[in-house]
Design an enzyme around this catalytic site. Structure first.
Site, PDB file in Angstrom:
ATOM      1  N   GLY A 272       1.305   4.972   2.504  1.00 50.05           N
ATOM      2  CA  GLY A 272       0.073   4.790   1.733  1.00 50.05           C
ATOM      3  C   GLY A 272      -0.098   5.901   0.705  1.00 50.05           C
TER       4      GLY A 272
ATOM      5  N   SER B  14       0.203   5.630  -2.472  1.00 47.74           N
ATOM      6  CA  SER B  14      -0.077   5.125  -3.818  1.00 47.74           C
ATOM      7  C   SER B  14      -1.489   5.405  -4.310  1.00 47.74           C
ATOM      8  CB  SER B  14       0.171   3.614  -3.856  1.00 47.74           C
ATOM      9  OG  SER B  14      -0.605   2.965  -2.864  1.00 47.74           O
TER      10      SER B  14
ATOM     11  N   VAL C 167       3.388  -1.046   6.832  1.00 48.31           N
ATOM     12  CA  VAL C 167       3.648  -0.345   8.095  1.00 48.31           C
ATOM     13  C   VAL C 167       3.399  -1.210   9.329  1.00 48.31           C
ATOM     14  CG1 VAL C 167       3.256   1.968   7.134  1.00 48.31           C
ATOM     15  CG2 VAL C 167       1.346   0.738   8.211  1.00 48.31           C
TER      16      VAL C 167
ATOM     17  N   ASN D  62      -0.217   8.287   6.758  1.00 46.65           N
ATOM     18  CA  ASN D  62      -1.533   8.235   6.124  1.00 46.65           C
ATOM     19  C   ASN D  62      -2.045   6.808   5.922  1.00 46.65           C
ATOM     20  OD1 ASN D  62      -3.661   9.176   3.929  1.00 46.65           O
ATOM     21  ND2 ASN D  62      -2.313   7.699   2.893  1.00 46.65           N
TER      22      ASN D  62
ATOM     23  N   SER E  83      -9.733  10.814  11.707  1.00 51.73           N
ATOM     24  CA  SER E  83     -10.993  10.796  10.943  1.00 51.73           C
ATOM     25  C   SER E  83     -12.092  11.456  11.767  1.00 51.73           C
ATOM     26  CB  SER E  83     -11.410   9.353  10.652  1.00 51.73           C
ATOM     27  OG  SER E  83     -12.746   9.324  10.195  1.00 51.73           O
TER      28      SER E  83
ATOM     29  N   TYR F 112     -12.687   0.769  13.831  1.00 54.83           N
ATOM     30  CA  TYR F 112     -12.031   1.783  13.004  1.00 54.83           C
ATOM     31  C   TYR F 112     -12.016   3.128  13.745  1.00 54.83           C
ATOM     32  CZ  TYR F 112     -11.232   5.071   9.133  1.00 54.83           C
ATOM     33  OH  TYR F 112     -10.736   6.076   8.334  1.00 54.83           O
TER      34      TYR F 112
ATOM     35  N   ALA G  39     -12.150   3.645  16.871  1.00 54.95           N
ATOM     36  CA  ALA G  39     -11.232   3.551  18.011  1.00 54.95           C
ATOM     37  C   ALA G  39      -9.792   3.811  17.567  1.00 54.95           C
ATOM     38  CB  ALA G  39     -11.345   2.171  18.659  1.00 54.95           C
TER      39      ALA G  39
ATOM     40  N   LYS H  75      -8.841   5.604  15.045  1.00 56.06           N
ATOM     41  CA  LYS H  75      -8.686   7.000  14.633  1.00 56.06           C
ATOM     42  C   LYS H  75      -8.712   7.938  15.845  1.00 56.06           C
ATOM     43  CE  LYS H  75      -7.815   6.041  10.587  1.00 56.06           C
ATOM     44  NZ  LYS H  75      -6.593   6.473   9.914  1.00 56.06           N
TER      45      LYS H  75
HETATM   46  P1  NAP Z   1      -7.395   4.231   0.379  1.00 55.90           P
HETATM   47  O1  NAP Z   1      -7.859   4.908  -0.843  1.00 55.90           O
HETATM   48  O2  NAP Z   1      -7.974   2.928   0.770  1.00 55.90           O
HETATM   49  O3  NAP Z   1      -5.784   4.100   0.302  1.00 55.90           O
HETATM   50  C1  NAP Z   1      -5.101   3.491   1.356  1.00 55.90           C
HETATM   51  C2  NAP Z   1      -3.623   3.619   1.169  1.00 55.90           C
HETATM   52  O4  NAP Z   1      -2.967   3.051   2.312  1.00 55.90           O
HETATM   53  C3  NAP Z   1      -3.100   2.881  -0.053  1.00 55.90           C
HETATM   54  O5  NAP Z   1      -2.066   3.624  -0.640  1.00 55.90           O
HETATM   55  C4  NAP Z   1      -2.571   1.577   0.531  1.00 55.90           C
HETATM   56  O6  NAP Z   1      -1.477   1.048  -0.207  1.00 55.90           O
HETATM   57  C5  NAP Z   1      -2.040   2.065   1.878  1.00 55.90           C
HETATM   58  N1  NAP Z   1      -1.946   1.007   2.868  1.00 55.90           N
HETATM   59  C6  NAP Z   1      -2.933   0.227   3.364  1.00 55.90           C
HETATM   60  N2  NAP Z   1      -2.428  -0.637   4.271  1.00 55.90           N
HETATM   61  C7  NAP Z   1      -1.099  -0.403   4.322  1.00 55.90           C
HETATM   62  C8  NAP Z   1      -0.035  -0.963   5.059  1.00 55.90           C
HETATM   63  N3  NAP Z   1      -0.240  -1.968   5.931  1.00 55.90           N
HETATM   64  N4  NAP Z   1       1.224  -0.463   4.864  1.00 55.90           N
HETATM   65  C9  NAP Z   1       1.453   0.529   3.976  1.00 55.90           C
HETATM   66  N5  NAP Z   1       0.486   1.105   3.248  1.00 55.90           N
HETATM   67  C10 NAP Z   1      -0.776   0.643   3.421  1.00 55.90           C
HETATM   68  O7  NAP Z   1      -7.598   5.171   1.663  1.00 55.90           O
HETATM   69  P2  NAP Z   1      -7.872   6.751   1.767  1.00 55.90           P
HETATM   70  O8  NAP Z   1      -9.332   6.960   1.713  1.00 55.90           O
HETATM   71  O9  NAP Z   1      -6.982   7.499   0.864  1.00 55.90           O
HETATM   72  O10 NAP Z   1      -7.441   6.999   3.292  1.00 55.90           O
HETATM   73  C11 NAP Z   1      -6.149   7.422   3.661  1.00 55.90           C
HETATM   74  C12 NAP Z   1      -6.147   7.688   5.166  1.00 55.90           C
HETATM   75  O11 NAP Z   1      -7.120   8.660   5.484  1.00 55.90           O
HETATM   76  C13 NAP Z   1      -6.462   6.456   6.006  1.00 55.90           C
HETATM   77  O12 NAP Z   1      -5.686   6.466   7.177  1.00 55.90           O
HETATM   78  C14 NAP Z   1      -7.922   6.640   6.341  1.00 55.90           C
HETATM   79  O13 NAP Z   1      -8.283   5.976   7.522  1.00 55.90           O
HETATM   80  C15 NAP Z   1      -8.006   8.140   6.467  1.00 55.90           C
HETATM   81  N6  NAP Z   1      -9.351   8.682   6.251  1.00 55.90           N
HETATM   82  C16 NAP Z   1     -10.028   8.474   5.088  1.00 55.90           C
HETATM   83  C17 NAP Z   1     -11.296   9.001   4.939  1.00 55.90           C
HETATM   84  C18 NAP Z   1     -12.121   8.819   3.688  1.00 55.90           C
HETATM   85  O14 NAP Z   1     -13.308   9.197   3.704  1.00 55.90           O
HETATM   86  N7  NAP Z   1     -11.586   8.308   2.613  1.00 55.90           N
HETATM   87  C19 NAP Z   1     -11.884   9.734   5.981  1.00 55.90           C
HETATM   88  C20 NAP Z   1     -11.166   9.923   7.146  1.00 55.90           C
HETATM   89  C21 NAP Z   1      -9.893   9.402   7.268  1.00 55.90           C
HETATM   90  P3  NAP Z   1      -1.608  -0.309  -1.094  1.00 55.90           P
HETATM   91  O15 NAP Z   1      -2.619  -0.020  -2.149  1.00 55.90           O
HETATM   92  O16 NAP Z   1      -0.227  -0.510  -1.614  1.00 55.90           O
HETATM   93  O17 NAP Z   1      -2.052  -1.376  -0.140  1.00 55.90           O
END
Ligand code: NAP
Length: 248
Positions: free
Chosen positions: A13, A15, A65, A91, A143, A156, A158, A160
């Site tokens: 992830g 990108s 994934v 990630n 998270s 979600y 659960a 994390k």
């Molecule tokens: P995001 O902006 O929604 O980006 C998600 C990324 O994951 C994208 O690059 C997406 O790629 C990729 N992805 C989604 N499903 C996938 C799959 N099945 N296989 C491969 N790649 C996949 O999310 P983010 O906020 O950066 O979050 C990244 C991580 O941090 C996540 O695990 C999230 O739970 C965790 N997190 C985020 C926050 C927050 O506040 N943002 C807080 C705590 C934890 P595509 O675009 O190609 O689908």
């Protein structure tokens, strides 16, 4: 800052959002970065191009994934082509929110498929070359809600929370191979995932965060870059909270 020259890092992830910032931070330390994506090939290519333009090394690799066969084949190919795979930042993740009474069976399954099963499959495949090399770094993205819980995020949260058990188990299992395994637990970070939060909600949220603001993807990437580094070699099985003090 920290050195990763000669190392190869895979960021699932990579990108967008936190993953993109991790790719850039690891590349800035000298790692060759493999930017994984599921659907956003153009976005992944943008990340790799930006890294190369800045003098770093990067390439893209598309796989979902939650597709075990495709994930295993892709990781095996990456390790074979580079002759190594040193760092995995697991990630890739999705959020599907809603009150428990309205939680759909297919959403529950999809969340676990991507966030937990996908992360475990990546770790299983990526640690093979790490074991041979007797050096490795695995970082899972948990998270704050995995530890605190949150209304509307039962499933979600659960997934994390599950990653914390995964982190601690693999850390114990691979310590003797000089592979460290840690989790980063971000608070509220400004990315696409949280883009439905309005400015008014953000203001309310900021009041619950001792540092008085939501976080940036770079805040989280800095923690991942540290845990991936040579210098973090005595840190394993830990949860590094990057949440502005929201949960201590
Ligand atoms: P995001 O902006 O929604 O980006 C998600 C990324 O994951 C994208 O690059 C997406 O790629 C990729 N992805 C989604 N499903 C996938 C799959 N099945 N296989 C491969 N790649 C996949 O999310 P983010 O906020 O950066 O979050 C990244 C991580 O941090 C996540 O695990 C999230 O739970 C965790 N997190 C985020 C926050 C927050 O506040 N943002 C807080 C705590 C934890 P595509 O675009 O190609 O689908």
């Amino acid at each position: 800052m920290f050195k990763l020259e000669g190392r190869v890092a895979l960021v699932t992830g990579g990108s967008r959002g936190i993953g993109r910032a991790c790719c850039e931070a690891l590349a800035a330390q000298g790692a060759t970065v493999v930017v994984n994506y599921a659907k956003g090939e153009d976005k992944a290519r943008e990340v790799a191009d930006a890294i190369v333009k800045a003098g770093g090394k990067a390439e893209i690799a598309g796989f979902d994934v939650s597709d075990t066969k495709a994930t295993e084949a892709a990781i095996e190919e990456i390790a074979k082509r580079h002759g190594r795979l040193d760092v995995l930042v697991a990630n890739a993740g999705i959020a599907i929110d809603g009150l428990l009474l309205r939680l759909k069976e297919e959403d529950l399954a999809r969340l676990f498929d991507v966030n937990v099963r996908g992360a475990i499959v990546c770790a299983r495949a990526a640690t093979r070359p790490m074991m041979k090399a007797k050096w490795g770094r695995v970082i899972f993205l948990s998270s704050v809600v995995g530890e605190m819980g949150n209304v509307g995020q039962t499933a979600y949260a659960a997934t994390k929370a599950a990653l914390l058990g995964v982190t601690k188990s693999i850390a114990r299992e691979y310590a003797s191979r000089n592979i460290t395994v840690n989790a980063v637990a971000p608070g509220y970070i400004d990315t696409d995932m949280t883009s439905n939060i309005t400015d008014a909600m953000k203001e309310q949220l900021a009041k619950l965060i001792p540092l008085g603001r939501t976080g940036s993807a770079k805040d989280v990437a800095a923690a991942c870059a540290y845990l991936a580094s040579e210098e973090a070699g005595y840190v394993t099985g830990q949860v590094l909270r990057v949440n502005g003090g929201m949960y201590v």
